[in-house]
Each structure stands twice: as C-alpha cells, then as structure tokens.
Motif scaffolding. Structure first.
Motif, short mmCIF file in Angstrom:
data_model
loop_
_atom_site.label_atom_id
_atom_site.label_comp_id
_atom_site.label_asym_id
_atom_site.label_seq_id
_atom_site.Cartn_x
_atom_site.Cartn_y
_atom_site.Cartn_z
N ILE A 1 0.82 -1.21 0.00
CA ILE A 1 0.00 0.00 0.00
C ILE A 1 0.86 1.27 0.00
N THR A 2 1.89 1.27 0.89
CA THR A 2 2.67 2.50 1.07
C THR A 2 4.10 2.41 0.54
N ALA B 1 7.77 -1.03 4.65
CA ALA B 1 7.41 -2.14 5.54
C ALA B 1 7.17 -1.68 6.97
N ALA B 2 7.72 -0.53 7.35
CA ALA B 2 7.55 -0.03 8.73
C ALA B 2 6.09 0.22 9.06
N GLY B 3 5.26 0.46 8.05
CA GLY B 3 3.84 0.67 8.29
C GLY B 3 3.17 -0.55 8.87
N SER C 1 -5.82 -5.26 -1.22
CA SER C 1 -5.97 -5.58 -2.65
C SER C 1 -6.48 -4.39 -3.44
N ALA C 2 -7.29 -3.52 -2.82
CA ALA C 2 -7.86 -2.36 -3.51
C ALA C 2 -6.96 -1.13 -3.44
N SER C 3 -5.78 -1.29 -2.76
CA SER C 3 -4.86 -0.15 -2.57
C SER C 3 -5.58 1.04 -1.95
N ALA C 4 -6.41 0.77 -0.96
CA ALA C 4 -7.14 1.83 -0.26
C ALA C 4 -6.16 2.65 0.57
N PRO C 5 -6.57 3.84 1.02
CA PRO C 5 -5.71 4.61 1.92
C PRO C 5 -5.31 3.78 3.13
#
Length: 390
Positions: free
Chosen positions: A39-40, A43-45, A96-100
């Motif tokens: 997503i971002t 990996a720290a997220g 999967s949807a790359s949402a915020p």
C-alpha cells in the motif's frame, strides 16, 4: 458414543480451537508488513498497524468481555470471532484495492478490539467442555497447540505473502475463523447472578497471579524479542537469533507435553521453585557464554507452560463464575503488558538491562507469593481451636 468418549471429543475440539485462535496474531507481523509494502511502499507501516491492533486489544479486552457477562460464553465467543474475521477480511480488501492506509489500520483495530475478550470467553468455555479432573492435561494440550501455531503461521504467512499480501491476510482470517466452527456448543456455558454481585471487583488473590503472569511474560518476551540482539552480542549474524528462540520454543513444547502427562496442579512451593528456575535461566542468558545462554533459554522455556497453566487454574478457582471470562481477558492483558514492557525496554535500553529488569520483576512476584503464604499460614494458625487445659 458413550459419555466419557463424548466429553473427550468435545475437549479435543476445544484444544484445536484454542490452538487456532492465535493464528491472526502470530501471522499478523509478517502479513501486515507485506501489506504495508503493497500500500505504502514501506514495511515499517506494518509495525504501525500491528501496534494499533495490540493497543485496541488492550483497550477493548475488559469492556468487550464485560458486555458478555451472564451470556453463554461459547455463543458470545463465536460472535466475537465473526467480528474479528470480518475485520481481517476488511484488511485484505483494503490491501488488494490499494485503499488509503488509514482504512487498513481501522480494520486492524476492529480485529484487535475483540481479541482479548474472545480469549477470555474461549478459556472460560473449557469449564463446560473439559472434565475438571482433566483440566490440567487439556490446558497442556492447548499450550502445545498454541506453540505449534506460533511456529507454523509466520511461515505460512510469508509463503503466501510472496504471492500476494492480501492473500496472506485472507488466509489468516479464514484460519482464524475456524475456532468458531470447531468449538462445540454448551447450553450451560453461562453464569447468571444478581446485578449487585456483578459489580464486585477482582480479588487481591487474583491480582497476585495476574502480576505473576505479567512478570513471566516479560521474562519470556525479553528473550524472544531480544534474540537477534543476543546473537549479535556474541559476534554472530542476526539470523542466529533463531537459535535462542528455537531453543525456547522447543523447551516449551517439551514442558507442555510433560505437564500433560503429570495432569496435576502444583503447590505454591513448586510454583516458587519454577519461578526460581526461570529466574536462574534469565541469569544464565546474561552470562557472557553462548552455551550457558542456550541452557538458560531451555530452562525458561521448560517451565513457562507449567506456570502459565497454573496461573490459569488459580484464576479459574478464585474468580466468581460470572467474572471468569472477564478475568481471563485481564490475564490476556497482563501477558500482553509484559510483552510490551520487555519490547519497550529493548527499544530504549539494551538486552542486558531488559533481562536484569525481568529478574527484578520475577523477584518481586516471588516475594508476593511468599508474603501471601505467610499471611495464609497465620490465618490458618489463628483459625485452629485452642486447646483448653484440664
């Protein structure tokens, strides 16, 4: 199927459900890190999402468990597992949807907020599915199943994560839903009491065992979380940290198996002896010797399951029926707090200082047990009828 076989079958189903319950937590660290990368790009997220889920577990354990007071523990547990599963599938969809990323974290929080309460009601369900004479044995089986889960799930999450992070989370969610399907129903798994009785607080005796659980968890987590630092302290590569965690885990499996064969409760003196053995194990890990450190890890792992089972049995004995699920949720919070304390100290200080702090915590709870023994002994002496001279 006769009554004994039926009871054993239901007990084994509880063991499987107990083991699989930890799947989402044990696989989350890897799956969330891969989702954060997806997503971002960082990996720290994943650590942020895991921390949010853990914080939600701590905050939600008592109030969510309290909502289920007087309810059928098994039915309430299944409701909580459905909520957790839906929240984890929400994490998979967000990935999967790359949402915020905040959407992903909200879903992770929703899965964590019911985790502690679900554990409390699952443990309480054992009172209705396991024969009292077999409780220690099946709690040992449950500890063994949990250790296996924590060994296998990260590997599964990593393998599926190489294909898709959302697939890894979805698989963890699906496996984590199985306890709700496996756990048999029990019409008597409730405890209804007068409202005045419900308001009573947890007793001081229970608080002592909760403190013991926290101290033991901190000691174990200091080794698990600090394994890489221990390896590097001996001039080894970071990967050798697995030797310390592997020794700890293997000894825990042996300890759980041994406890299942014994199938008996321990005296306070034996509990004090096991706490002392863990204290000695931590002290050996602190020595500047690789061999002694491995022996220390083995000592800690060997006695950890027996102590965990003893704390659970004592809380089950001391807590009132309507408070058991809630108190077991507090037990989950206590062990989580121990892990957080050890992890925080490792981040702020060093592995040697963290292990030293663990020793002081163990000495503190040993002192509490000794003081309680002294008080109980005096009360028993005072209660004995005095002999009257002729």
């Amino acid at each position: 199927m006769n009554g004994g076989s039926l009871k054993c079958h239901r007990s084994l189903r509880w063991v499987v459900a107990y083991g699989l319950f930890g799947v989402p937590r044990s696989g989350a660290s890897i799956a969330f890190a891969m989702a954060a990368i997806s997503i971002t790009g960082n990996a720290a997220g994943g650590a942020t999402a895991l921390a949010a889920m853990t914080a939600a577990q701590l905050a939600g354990a008592i109030p969510v468990a309290r909502l289920g007071r007087g309810s059928n523990s098994i039915t309430y547990f299944k409701i909580l597992i459905v909520i957790r599963t839906m929240a984890l599938f929400g994490c998979a969809v967000a990935c999967s949807a790359s949402a915020p990323y905040w959407v992903f974290i909200v879903a992770a929080v929703a899965s964590g907020v019911v985790q502690g309460a679900a554990f409390g009601h699952l443990r309480n369900a054992a009172n209705y599915l396991v024969a009292p004479t077999q409780m220690t044995r099946f709690l040992s089986f449950g500890a063994f199943a949990t250790e296996l889960t924590f060994l296998v799930t990260p590997i599964l999450a990593a393998a599926l994560g190489t294909v898709s992070a959302s697939l890894a989370i979805a698989a963890i969610a699906a496996l984590g839903a199985l306890p709700a399907l496996i756990l048999p129903s029990a019409p008597t798994a409730d405890a209804r009491v007068e409202e005045a009785e419900k308001r009573r607080a947890i007793s001081p005796d229970v608080l002592i065992w909760l403190a013991c659980a926290c101290a033991s968890s901190a000691a174990i987590s200091a080794i698990e979380v600090g394994a890489v630092l221990l390896a590097m302290g001996f001039g080894l590569q970071a990967g050798y940290g697995a030797v310390f965690t592997g020794t700890l885990c293997a000894a825990s499996l042996i300890g759980a198996i041994g406890n299942s064969f014994l199938n008996r409760a321990f005296s306070r003196h034996q509990v004090a002896g096991m706490l002392t053995a863990i204290l000695i194990g931590i002290a050996l890990v602190l020595q500047n010797s690789f061999g002694l450190s491995i022996i220390g890890c083995a000592l800690v792992g060997l006695f950890a399951p027996s102590l965990g089972i003893h704390y659970s049995l004592q809380i089950n004995r001391l807590a009132r029926p309507e408070m058991r699920a809630e108190t077991f949720s507090v037990l989950k919070v206590s062990t989580s707090v121990g892990t957080i304390l050890a992890s925080s100290m490792l981040g702020w200080t060093s592995v040697s200082l963290t292990l030293t702090a663990a020793i002081w915590l163990l000495l503190f709870v040993l002192g509490m047990i000794s003081v309680q023994d002294l008080i109980v002994g005096r009360r028993m002496s005072a209660a004995r009828p005095q002999s009257v001279p002729d």
